[in-house]
Design an enzyme around this catalytic site. Structure first.
Site, PDB file in Angstrom:
ATOM      1  CD  GLU A  39      -2.994  -0.801  -0.047  1.00 38.50           C
ATOM      2  OE1 GLU A  39      -3.097   0.344  -0.527  1.00 38.50           O
ATOM      3  OE2 GLU A  39      -3.602  -1.776  -0.504  1.00 38.50           O
ATOM      4  CE1 TYR A 119      -7.328   2.837  -0.674  1.00 35.83           C
ATOM      5  CE2 TYR A 119      -4.997   2.726  -0.085  1.00 35.83           C
ATOM      6  CZ  TYR A 119      -6.054   2.325  -0.878  1.00 35.83           C
ATOM      7  OH  TYR A 119      -5.846   1.392  -1.852  1.00 35.83           O
ATOM      8  CG  ASP A 137      -8.733   4.201  -4.312  1.00 37.72           C
ATOM      9  OD1 ASP A 137      -9.961   4.148  -4.588  1.00 37.72           O
ATOM     10  OD2 ASP A 137      -7.884   3.499  -4.896  1.00 37.72           O
TER      11      ASP A 137
END
Ligand code: SF4
Length: 351
Positions: A39, A119, A137
């Site tokens: 990520e 997120y 996102d």
């Protein structure tokens, strides 16, 4: 927002995802550390570029402890080319804060790690621990704003909160990882920013924007990021043996801990005369090797960098003032072991 639309969203999306979802390397693991690493790599990075970095970094640092122990120069070198180097530093600092401890297994625990926002916390929580947390996102903002025909600007706190609330209601407990990956894949592959492929979209029958013929009008955006121009003129000095004068950046701005050459920078164009008049070069015999005229443009989120690189040869013993300021001589081979910002790296490879 109609309940009918909400109920159909996941039911239409998940079968499509099972047949069409992207096969990405970090989707084959439930290890929270590797999901976190992926990520962080993917923030501000295209998937195609991110894959090779993920393969390399996950093999160099298969555990958070491996990253925590890594020397900064080694990490910067491995991160070289990805940009936004503070991501790597935050990741290492957070890995050090939980060195030898179990990985946090709650959303709040993950969110408390340095550099981890809602997120990333939701991505790790859902993909590693199957917690019903929805990621939001750019892809998710676009898909949901179209599907529900949301005219609230998605780059405002109110617009984001609305879409987060809808996502949290729809993510479900059954397979939150698949739900999150499915919305992101649909946004990347079908409900694209410029050319949404509505004719092949599994959501078409329930999509409010499609039915209103308004897909291309959404998402609505309110504010635009102000981009500033910055002019950077580098002087690359070589000695008689071909070594380069380099220095590690220590400022807190961009590219901290990366290497560079002698820099002259300003909010306005930097003329060659500014280099020639520099006090450190007074009385020094410079042999000009190259004067560049066309700047390389390098874009960051808030900055547009205009970069020029001039080069000259200098006698080894005439560079003392620079050595006093922390510069050092390095051979090309030694430079290749260090991390340089991408625009300088390109120049270095060509020299
Ligand atoms: Fe996006 Fe079109 Fe699908 Fe609606 S129908 S979600 S606008 S691709």
């Amino acid at each position: 927002m109609s309940t009918w639309n909400m109920e159909h969203f996941a039911a239409l999306l998940l079968p499509w995802y099972r047949d069409n979802g992207r096969d990405l390397p970090w989707r084959h693991t439930r290890d929270p550390w590797l999901i976190w690493l992926s990520e962080v790599i993917l923030q501000q990075t295209q998937i195609a570029q991110g894959i090779s970095y993920y393969r390399n970094l996950s093999s160099m640092y298969p555990t958070k402890e491996d990253l925590a122990r890594a020397p900064e120069d080694e990490l910067m070198r491995a991160w070289q080319g990805l940009g936004y180097y503070s991501r790597a530093r935050n990741l290492q600092s957070a890995a050090r804060s939980i060195f030898g401890k179990p990985f946090p297994s709650t959303y709040e625990g993950i969110l408390s790690l340095k550099g981890v926002g809602p997120y990333t916390a939701a991505a790790i929580a859902s993909m590693a621990f199957s917690l019903p947390r929805a990621v939001v996102d750019g892809n998710v903002l676009r898909v949901l704003s179209r599907y529900f025909l949301i005219e609230e600007p998605v780059d405002t706190a109110k617009g984001k909160a609305l879409i987060q609330r809808l996502s949290d209601e729809m993510v479900g407990k059954e397979d939150p990882a698949a739900y999150n990956q499915a919305v992101m894949d649909l946004g990347a592959m079908v409900c694209r920013p410029q050319n949404p492929s509505c004719q092949t979209c599994p959501l078409q029958g329930c999509c409010a924007a499609f039915m209103a013929g308004r897909a291309k009008d959404l998402p609505v955006k309110g504010k635009s990021v102000k981009v500033r121009d910055r002019y950077m003129r580098y002087l690359l000095l070589r000695d008689e043996a071909g070594r380069l004068l380099i220095r590690k950046r220590s400022s807190n701005g961009i590219w901290r801990a990366l290497y560079e050459w002698i820099l002259f920078e300003s909010d306005e164009e930097v003329p060659l005369s500014r280099i020639l008049e520099d006090g450190r070069l007074k009385g020094v015999d410079l042999e000009c090797l190259n004067v560049s005229e066309t700047p390389v443009l390098h874009r960051l989120t808030h900055l547009r960098l205009h970069i020029l690189v001039d080069s000259a040869r200098i006698r080894y013993d005439q560079a003392m003032k620079f050595l006093d300021e922390g510069y050092e001589w390095a051979t090309l081979e030694q430079c290749q072991e260090k991390a340089f910002p991408r625009p300088l790296l390109v120049y270095l490879k060509e020299s």
